[in-house]
Enzyme design. Structure first.
Site, PDB file in Angstrom:
ATOM      1  N   PHE A 112     -37.920  28.423  17.675  1.00  0.00           N
ATOM      2  CA  PHE A 112     -37.055  29.030  18.689  1.00  0.00           C
ATOM      3  C   PHE A 112     -37.910  29.936  19.561  1.00  0.00           C
ATOM      4  O   PHE A 112     -38.579  30.843  19.062  1.00  0.00           O
ATOM      5  CB  PHE A 112     -35.918  29.843  18.068  1.00  0.00           C
ATOM      6  CG  PHE A 112     -34.972  30.382  19.105  1.00  0.00           C
ATOM      7  CD1 PHE A 112     -33.919  29.621  19.570  1.00  0.00           C
ATOM      8  CD2 PHE A 112     -35.163  31.649  19.636  1.00  0.00           C
ATOM      9  CE1 PHE A 112     -33.058  30.106  20.550  1.00  0.00           C
ATOM     10  CE2 PHE A 112     -34.312  32.147  20.609  1.00  0.00           C
ATOM     11  CZ  PHE A 112     -33.257  31.370  21.069  1.00  0.00           C
ATOM     12  N   ASP A 117     -46.036  33.262  19.048  1.00  0.00           N
ATOM     13  CA  ASP A 117     -44.774  33.900  19.402  1.00  0.00           C
ATOM     14  C   ASP A 117     -44.408  34.863  18.279  1.00  0.00           C
ATOM     15  O   ASP A 117     -43.926  34.462  17.224  1.00  0.00           O
ATOM     16  CB  ASP A 117     -43.698  32.830  19.594  1.00  0.00           C
ATOM     17  CG  ASP A 117     -42.304  33.398  19.845  1.00  0.00           C
ATOM     18  OD1 ASP A 117     -42.118  34.614  19.660  1.00  0.00           O
ATOM     19  OD2 ASP A 117     -41.405  32.621  20.202  1.00  0.00           O
ATOM     20  N   LYS A 137     -38.296  42.352  21.096  1.00  0.00           N
ATOM     21  CA  LYS A 137     -37.405  42.876  20.063  1.00  0.00           C
ATOM     22  C   LYS A 137     -37.715  44.311  19.650  1.00  0.00           C
ATOM     23  O   LYS A 137     -37.271  45.256  20.283  1.00  0.00           O
ATOM     24  CB  LYS A 137     -37.393  41.929  18.866  1.00  0.00           C
ATOM     25  CG  LYS A 137     -36.641  40.614  19.154  1.00  0.00           C
ATOM     26  CD  LYS A 137     -36.427  39.810  17.900  1.00  0.00           C
ATOM     27  CE  LYS A 137     -35.690  38.506  18.156  1.00  0.00           C
ATOM     28  NZ  LYS A 137     -34.280  38.677  18.520  1.00  0.00           N
TER      29      LYS A 137
END
Length: 401
Positions: free
Chosen positions: A142, A227, A256
């Site tokens: 993702f 990532d 995040k």
């Protein structure tokens, strides 16, 4: 403001006013402190989701709150038409503690990954020719919800109804060395990997897989992109997840947890790769603004204190032991996987039911794949709070199973 509305009233008005893009739980959270959050009915919950690995220092951490208050009283936004002092400070701190030599700040993980893909393609074409634009990513990955990043995401459910998708993307299974070797070639601009797949079920890449990725990228003059939007910024017990493997990427993306809850994203790279970008090639209006940068500096101040990560790892081991005991007690096949405070446990088709009942009993956990618990507690959680979470899970699993 809607402070005095009931939960049912908020949900009703929300369904009228908001686009139907989320399947929210039927609670509305209004306050948080440490590992705890409260809803509109003043019910208290242990938060082992942390906004999907965002509030890693817990809710309303005093140093982060103070940095935000101080900066908000001075200057919130200027745009990148001008130099932003604490943007330079945050970049220097990240560079000092990583492989990277250059930083670019944006607003989210999706933006960071989008920018990383642009940077990789521009670097490849500039140095090797127009044929070199393909990206290899992983199934069950993702990477975001822009057209390019959802294409890089190796899950067909995210592609549905958005075709035609950008060209040049292919996928291999996590930790499949032979498939990876077959996929990377002279047309590959980049290999994109989450060191730990989050949405895909909390599955870590093996050191061997990351090492092979580095080797193949070196062989074919491709860039290795990690990532670390979810698994980075302390989540695994080191500042960056890939540091466990000793494998160094060319580009790393962050978001995040980096600003403690404010919108942020970052692209970190070597100077050689970053040189492919020139003024006008990429940009953002709000990204890297003084407020988010102040929060980011405060987050790093806390995480880089002596003993912080050692404490995270000690408490992670304690949580792992407790979860594995529960799994053994209830005949759940498999063991806890992951690293630090990013843990997964596959429990089967009743996982969503258990999750919902844990919420009713005062514990927020997350379910991915429809069968796997993903645990993302604050890094500051203590053993007493872990015991309370385990007790709620024990009670709930007993009731459901």
């Amino acid at each position: 403001m809607l402070e005095n509305l009931s939960t049912d009233e908020i949900i009703s008005r929300g369904k009228t006013a908001l686009m139907n893009t989320y399947n929210q739980a039927p609670i509305a959270l209004t306050k948080g402190e440490g590992v705890w959050v409260w809803d509109t009915d003043h019910k208290r919950y242990l938060d082992f989701v942390t906004g999907i690995a965002v509030s890693s220092l817990g809710h309303s951490h005093p140093k982060v709150v103070e940095a935000i208050r101080r900066q908000a009283g001075e200057l919130i936004h200027t745009s990148n038409l001008y130099w932003i002092p604490n943007q330079v400070s945050l970049a220097e701190r990240l560079i000092e503690n990583s492989f990277a030599e250059k930083a670019f700040f944006c607003n989210s993980g999706g933006e960071a990954n989008e920018g990383a893909l642009k940077l990789a393609r521009k670097y490849a074409k500039k140095n090797y020719g127009t044929h070199k634009y393909e990206v290899v990513s992983l199934t069950s990955s993702f990477h975001g919800r822009t057209l390019a990043t959802l294409t890089a995401t190796g899950q067909p459910k995210y592609h549905k109804d958005y075709e035609p998708l950008p060209v040049g993307f292919s996928y291999v299974a996590l930790n499949d060395l032979k498939a990876l070797e077959s996929a990377v070639n002279e047309n590959t601009a980049a290999v994109l990997i989450e060191p730990i797949q989050g949405e895909g079920g909390v599955y870590p890449a093996t050191d061997e897989f990351l090492q092979k990725s580095r080797e193949l990228c070196n062989r074919f003059n491709a860039l290795l992109i990690f990532d670390e939007v979810q698994c980075g910024v302390g989540r695994t017990g080191k500042l960056f997840s890939h540091q466990w493997s000793g494998v160094t990427p060319d580009i790393m993306t962050l978001a995040k947890a980096l600003a403690g809850g404010l919108s942020i994203g970052a692209i970190m790279s070597t100077a050689k790769v970053a040189a492919a970008f020139e003024p006008g090639d990429h940009g953002t209006t709000i990204g890297g603004n003084p407020l988010a940068m102040a929060a980011g500096c405060a987050v790093l101040d806390v995480m880089l204190e002596d003993g912080f990560f050692e404490g995270v790892l000690e408490r992670s081991e304690y949580l792992c032991r407790g979860l594995n005991k529960l799994a053994e007690k209830y005949g759940i096949v498999g063991k806890v996987r992951g690293q630090g405070m990013m843990l997964g446990l596959t429990v089967g088709e009743k996982a969503p039911l258990i999750m919902n009942n844990c919420r009713k009993n005062g514990l927020l956990i997350n379910c991915v794949e429809g069968k796997t618990f993903r645990f993302l507690p604050p890094l500051i959680v203590d053993n007493t709070e872990i015991d309370e979470a385990l007790a709620i899970m024990d009670k709930t699993i007993s009731m459901v199973l």
